[in-house]
Design an enzyme around this catalytic site. Structure first.
Site, PDB file in Angstrom:
ATOM      1  N   HIS A  84       0.866  -1.176   0.000  1.00  0.00           N
ATOM      2  CA  HIS A  84       0.000   0.000   0.000  1.00  0.00           C
ATOM      3  C   HIS A  84       0.905   1.229   0.000  1.00  0.00           C
ATOM      4  O   HIS A  84       1.970   1.198   0.619  1.00  0.00           O
ATOM      5  CB  HIS A  84      -0.833   0.108   1.282  1.00  0.00           C
ATOM      6  CG  HIS A  84      -1.797  -0.999   1.533  1.00  0.00           C
ATOM      7  ND1 HIS A  84      -1.442  -2.164   2.122  1.00  0.00           N
ATOM      8  CD2 HIS A  84      -3.134  -1.071   1.316  1.00  0.00           C
ATOM      9  CE1 HIS A  84      -2.504  -2.941   2.254  1.00  0.00           C
ATOM     10  NE2 HIS A  84      -3.552  -2.292   1.765  1.00  0.00           N
TER      11      HIS A  84
ATOM     12  N   ASP B 293      -6.131 -13.723   8.456  1.00  0.00           N
ATOM     13  CA  ASP B 293      -4.951 -13.620   7.575  1.00  0.00           C
ATOM     14  C   ASP B 293      -3.823 -14.556   7.989  1.00  0.00           C
ATOM     15  O   ASP B 293      -2.683 -14.129   8.217  1.00  0.00           O
ATOM     16  CB  ASP B 293      -4.428 -12.169   7.553  1.00  0.00           C
ATOM     17  CG  ASP B 293      -5.313 -11.243   6.732  1.00  0.00           C
ATOM     18  OD1 ASP B 293      -6.105 -11.734   5.919  1.00  0.00           O
ATOM     19  OD2 ASP B 293      -5.204 -10.013   6.917  1.00  0.00           O
TER      20      ASP B 293
ATOM     21  N   GLU C  99     -10.746  -6.532  -5.092  1.00  0.00           N
ATOM     22  CA  GLU C  99     -10.629  -7.635  -4.128  1.00  0.00           C
ATOM     23  C   GLU C  99     -11.914  -7.718  -3.301  1.00  0.00           C
ATOM     24  O   GLU C  99     -12.175  -6.853  -2.461  1.00  0.00           O
ATOM     25  CB  GLU C  99      -9.417  -7.372  -3.222  1.00  0.00           C
ATOM     26  CG  GLU C  99      -9.154  -8.495  -2.244  1.00  0.00           C
ATOM     27  CD  GLU C  99      -7.877  -8.249  -1.427  1.00  0.00           C
ATOM     28  OE1 GLU C  99      -6.878  -7.766  -1.993  1.00  0.00           O
ATOM     29  OE2 GLU C  99      -7.900  -8.534  -0.230  1.00  0.00           O
TER      30      GLU C  99
ATOM     31  N   GLU D  70      -9.226 -13.383  -2.252  1.00  0.00           N
ATOM     32  CA  GLU D  70      -8.553 -13.745  -0.996  1.00  0.00           C
ATOM     33  C   GLU D  70      -9.419 -14.789  -0.287  1.00  0.00           C
ATOM     34  O   GLU D  70     -10.519 -14.476   0.177  1.00  0.00           O
ATOM     35  CB  GLU D  70      -8.374 -12.496  -0.130  1.00  0.00           C
ATOM     36  CG  GLU D  70      -7.714 -12.823   1.195  1.00  0.00           C
ATOM     37  CD  GLU D  70      -7.228 -11.592   1.953  1.00  0.00           C
ATOM     38  OE1 GLU D  70      -6.765 -10.631   1.317  1.00  0.00           O
ATOM     39  OE2 GLU D  70      -7.334 -11.601   3.176  1.00  0.00           O
TER      40      GLU D  70
ATOM     41  N   HIS E  35     -11.382 -14.018   2.811  1.00  0.00           N
ATOM     42  CA  HIS E  35     -12.590 -13.220   2.572  1.00  0.00           C
ATOM     43  C   HIS E  35     -13.719 -14.122   2.061  1.00  0.00           C
ATOM     44  O   HIS E  35     -14.881 -13.935   2.409  1.00  0.00           O
ATOM     45  CB  HIS E  35     -12.313 -12.120   1.532  1.00  0.00           C
ATOM     46  CG  HIS E  35     -11.282 -11.117   1.974  1.00  0.00           C
ATOM     47  ND1 HIS E  35     -10.833 -10.115   1.157  1.00  0.00           N
ATOM     48  CD2 HIS E  35     -10.615 -10.977   3.143  1.00  0.00           C
ATOM     49  CE1 HIS E  35      -9.933  -9.379   1.808  1.00  0.00           C
ATOM     50  NE2 HIS E  35      -9.780  -9.890   3.008  1.00  0.00           N
TER      51      HIS E  35
ATOM     52  N   ASP F  36      -1.001 -12.478   1.567  1.00  0.00           N
ATOM     53  CA  ASP F  36      -1.629 -11.472   2.449  1.00  0.00           C
ATOM     54  C   ASP F  36      -1.890 -12.184   3.785  1.00  0.00           C
ATOM     55  O   ASP F  36      -3.026 -12.530   4.118  1.00  0.00           O
ATOM     56  CB  ASP F  36      -2.918 -10.954   1.811  1.00  0.00           C
ATOM     57  CG  ASP F  36      -3.500  -9.783   2.591  1.00  0.00           C
ATOM     58  OD1 ASP F  36      -2.986  -9.490   3.673  1.00  0.00           O
ATOM     59  OD2 ASP F  36      -4.483  -9.183   2.115  1.00  0.00           O
TER      60      ASP F  36
ATOM     61  N   ASP G  17      -4.854 -13.507  -3.224  1.00  0.00           N
ATOM     62  CA  ASP G  17      -4.206 -13.179  -1.950  1.00  0.00           C
ATOM     63  C   ASP G  17      -4.224 -14.459  -1.133  1.00  0.00           C
ATOM     64  O   ASP G  17      -5.177 -14.745  -0.387  1.00  0.00           O
ATOM     65  CB  ASP G  17      -4.961 -12.050  -1.220  1.00  0.00           C
ATOM     66  CG  ASP G  17      -4.314 -10.701  -1.491  1.00  0.00           C
ATOM     67  OD1 ASP G  17      -3.398 -10.638  -2.325  1.00  0.00           O
ATOM     68  OD2 ASP G  17      -4.729  -9.709  -0.865  1.00  0.00           O
TER      69      ASP G  17
ATOM     70  N   ASP H 297     -11.372 -11.799   9.896  1.00  0.00           N
ATOM     71  CA  ASP H 297     -10.268 -12.005   8.971  1.00  0.00           C
ATOM     72  C   ASP H 297      -8.987 -12.236   9.771  1.00  0.00           C
ATOM     73  O   ASP H 297      -8.463 -11.295  10.361  1.00  0.00           O
ATOM     74  CB  ASP H 297     -10.180 -10.681   8.172  1.00  0.00           C
ATOM     75  CG  ASP H 297      -9.449 -10.804   6.861  1.00  0.00           C
ATOM     76  OD1 ASP H 297      -9.208 -11.939   6.433  1.00  0.00           O
ATOM     77  OD2 ASP H 297      -9.136  -9.762   6.278  1.00  0.00           O
TER      78      ASP H 297
END
Ligand code: XUL
Ligand code: CO
Length: 428
Positions: free
Chosen positions: A104, A301, A224, A260, A263, A331, A288, A299
């Protein structure tokens, strides 16, 4: 020997050692970058990418506790830390043997007190990134803008930020640009005009497409999907919602999807669901690659370590002929209790091996042809007669009635789900 400015001391380039024992977690046992499978090198099937925000900016904080991960690059002024972090990141990419990274805008360079200052910070840091890319050959898989952290929640600010984000994507030769807004949704329907917001979102994407064309940026745009978090409801809920949105607003030629799986499971689907759905519509652009804990509602991750999941993902990727110019971006973050620097390597190596094994499994599955053949056979009645006309879209309900009258009551045919499952298990 440790070299000056080295952050991951005592760790050298991660080797491929297929015969290493289970205790040795600092080598690849499945991932052999140069090995060719189905006419392509493993590294080209997998196109691994390290994400900047979790791996180099993550400090282990959560809503209930403060920092647990104290990284040696976080020293000095915010700009000094940012420079150290970038150098540490490239050391990590090289030692791990990964050729792509994602970031980012605000993880690479700190936010200033004005947009101009933030942009200047980004200019300086991307100069260094460009230099490190040229020295190492590591490339940007995708850039994205952090449009969720700024306190002003003003649309024009997001537009100004994305304009700069597209400029740096061009400067660094990014292969993709990702849009995950985070705030494109609502907390309460009472203060929300859903139709207006969706139209504004589509118009925002159209502005991005026009600016991309204006500056001659050659990269793939990706959206996404995520159903919730931070919003209660997000418009880009899952793959099918985004595909419907893109088609409705005439944006489907300009965007693909970055899926992802964490998600996807938050949206109530199984791990591979959105990958398969996006791919079926020719819209799977990148992944991702992470995982959640399906028993939790948020989430997490985590690093993807389950080879059943990775096999299903790689099967879909092989079937669509690869993921380029997208890739498999981790991710994923180490847990707040995983406090050693070495854990960053262990996590990535484990996940890369899980995907390499998934690739090997999916290749065997494809080459054997048993399961694909069974699916083909299951749909074989759509290759001739009435079935073929259904396939082509020329059959009518009257044709169907005539068919049943002529052929009588249909014979029951088993779907054989358990047979498919049992065969699939022999490949993982
Ligand atoms: C948030 C998420 C983001 C995007 C990029 O859940 O996945 O990190 O990938 O903004
Ligand atoms: Co993501």
């Amino acid at each position: 020997m440790a070299t000056e400015g080295e952050y991951f001391k005592g760790i050298s380039k991660i080797p491929y050692l297929p015969s290493a024992g289970p205790h040795d977690v600092m080598c690849f046992k499945q991932y052999n970058a140069e090995e060719v499978l189905l006419g392509r090198k493993m590294e080209d099937w997998l196109r691994f990418s390290v994400c900047y925000w979790h791996t180099f900016c993550g400090i282990g904080a959560d809503p209930f506790g403060s920092q647990t991960l104290h990284r040696p690059w976080n020293q000095g002024t915010p700009m000094e830390s940012a420079r150290n972090r970038l150098n540490a990141a490239f050391e990590f990419f090289n030692k791990l043997g990964v050729k792509y990274y994602t970031f980012h805008d605000r993880d690479m360079a700190p936010e200033g007190s004005t947009l101009e200052e933030s942009n200047r910070n980004l200019d300086q840091l991307t100069d260094l990134a460009l230099q490190l890319q040229a020295q190492t050959g590591v490339q940007v898989l995708w850039v994205t803008c952090n449009l969720f952290a700024h306190p002003s929640h003003v649309l024009a600010y997001a537009g100004a930020q994305v304009k700069k984000g597209l400029d740096i994507a061009k400067k660094l030769g990014a292969e993709n640009f990702v849009f995950w807004g985070g705030r494109e949704g609502f907390y309460s329907i009472l203060n929300t005009d859903v139709a207006a917001e969706l139209k504004h979102m589509a118009n925002f994407f159209k502005m991005a497409v026009r600016y991309k064309e204006k500056i001659g940026l050659k990269c793939q745009f990706l959206i996404e999907p995520k159903p919730k978090e931070p919003c209660k409801h997000q418009y880009d809920y899952d793959a099918m919602s985004v595909i419907g949105f893109l088609k409705h607003y005439g944006l489907d030629d300009h965007f693909k999807l970055n899926i992802e799986p964490n998600h996807t499971t938050l949206a109530g689907h199984s791990y591979e669901h959105d990958i398969v759905m996006a791919s079926a519509f020719g819209m799977l652009g990148s992944v991702d690659s992470n995982t959640g804990s399906p028993d939790l509602g948020w989430d997490t991750d985590q690093f993807p370590m389950d080879t059943k999941n990775t096999t299903l993902v790689m099967k879909a990727i092989i079937e669509q002929g690869g993921l380029q110019p997208g890739g498999l971006n981790f991710d994923a973050k180490v847990r707040r209790e995983s406090t050693d620097l070495e854990d960053l390597f262990i996590a990535h190596i484990g996940a890369m091996d899980a995907f390499a094994r998934g690739l090997r499994n999916a290749v065997r599955l494809t080459e054997d042809g048993l399961l694909p053949g069974m699916v083909k056979e299951r749909y074989s009645s759509f290759a001739q007669g009435l079935g073929q006309r259904v396939e082509e879209g020329t059959a009518t309900l009257e044709d169907m009635e005539a068919y049943i009258k002529q052929n009588g009551e249909p014979k029951v045919t088993s779907g054989k789900q358990e047979k498919y499952e049992s065969i699939f298990n022999q490949y993982i």
